[in-house]
Design a protein around this motif. Structure first.
Motif, short mmCIF file in Angstrom:
data_model
loop_
_atom_site.label_atom_id
_atom_site.label_comp_id
_atom_site.label_asym_id
_atom_site.label_seq_id
_atom_site.Cartn_x
_atom_site.Cartn_y
_atom_site.Cartn_z
N LYS A 12 0.89 -1.14 0.08
CA LYS A 12 0.17 -0.06 0.12
C LYS A 12 0.88 1.24 -0.09
N GLU A 15 -0.73 6.87 1.61
CA GLU A 15 -2.12 7.63 1.62
C GLU A 15 -3.27 6.21 1.77
N SER A 16 -2.79 5.20 0.80
CA SER A 16 -3.74 4.11 0.88
C SER A 16 -3.96 3.45 2.34
N LYS A 18 -3.40 4.86 4.87
CA LYS A 18 -4.00 5.72 6.05
C LYS A 18 -5.70 5.58 5.73
N GLN A 19 -6.06 5.60 4.35
CA GLN A 19 -7.54 5.49 4.20
C GLN A 19 -8.05 4.00 4.33
N SER A 20 -7.18 2.88 4.74
CA SER A 20 -7.88 1.58 4.75
C SER A 20 -8.39 1.49 6.18
N GLU A 21 -9.35 0.39 6.15
CA GLU A 21 -10.09 -0.08 7.20
C GLU A 21 -9.16 -0.48 8.21
N LYS A 22 -9.27 -0.08 9.38
CA LYS A 22 -8.11 -0.71 10.65
C LYS A 22 -8.59 -1.71 11.11
N THR A 77 3.01 5.68 8.49
CA THR A 77 1.75 5.25 8.11
C THR A 77 0.97 4.93 9.47
N THR A 79 -0.85 5.39 12.88
CA THR A 79 -1.17 6.71 13.68
C THR A 79 -0.62 6.37 15.08
#
Length: 178
Positions: A12, A15-16, A18-22, A77, A79
């Motif tokens: 990934k 950006e991808s 950060k936007q992914s379901e965690k 990547t 958080t």
């Protein structure tokens, strides 16, 4: 059998990621001394799309070249946040309805293989200092404790190894209950 090239790994982008379901896991590192352990936990968190890492007490924070050496960019990547007081972190997470579990050897701990995850539940895992483990005060505030069974003479695993084992186990269990 052929080893895959890096270009074949479908990595990934930042950006991808950060936007992914965690994965609904928060990792709390309390008073971790080793910068390499911190970096290793960041890499594990990246690998399993962990929601967040909370760095507490003396645990160093990015940017740090020694953390980066082991994290290999995972600090960009995953958080993360810092709070000096692990007890405050545990209390706040519990108020949010998050189940907080210490990874420690205590009376009445649940062995990792016996721990059952619940549907639609978020978990926070507390990992403690390399020498002293999770403090008694933190253990007392947690909703429970998970213990990694160990059969040898040491009954002690490196914190980054413990994090990898527990995160992998819960990652699998959480994906089964979806």
């Amino acid at each position: 059998m052929r080893k895959l090239e890096n270009s074949e790994l479908e990595r990934k982008s930042i950006e991808s990621f950060k936007q992914s379901e965690k994965t609904p896991l928060i990792l709390i590192l309390d008073d971790i001394r080793s910068l390499h352990n911190i970096g290793s936990v960041f890499r594990t968190a990246d690998a399993f799309l962990i929601e967040k890492i909370v760095l507490c007490g003396i645990t160093a924070t990015p940017p740090n070249k020694e953390i980066h050496k082991t994290a290999l960019g995972a600090t960009e990547t995953v958080t993360w946040e810092h709070n000096n007081n692990v007890l405050e972190v545990i209390e706040n997470l519990k108020k949010e309805g998050i189940m907080v579990l210490a990874i420690e050897q205590v009376e009445s701990a649940v062995f990792l293989q016996n721990f059952k995850v619940a549907n639609n539940k978020k978990y926070a895992l507390v990992f403690g200092n390399e020498v002293y483990g999770v403090s008694q005060d933190a253990v007392a505030l947690c909703d429970g404790c998970i213990e990694i069974p160990q059969l040898g003479t040491k009954h002690s695993l490196n914190i980054s190894v413990s994090a990898g084992i527990v995160v992998w186990d819960l990652f699998q269990k959480l994906n089964w209950v979806k």
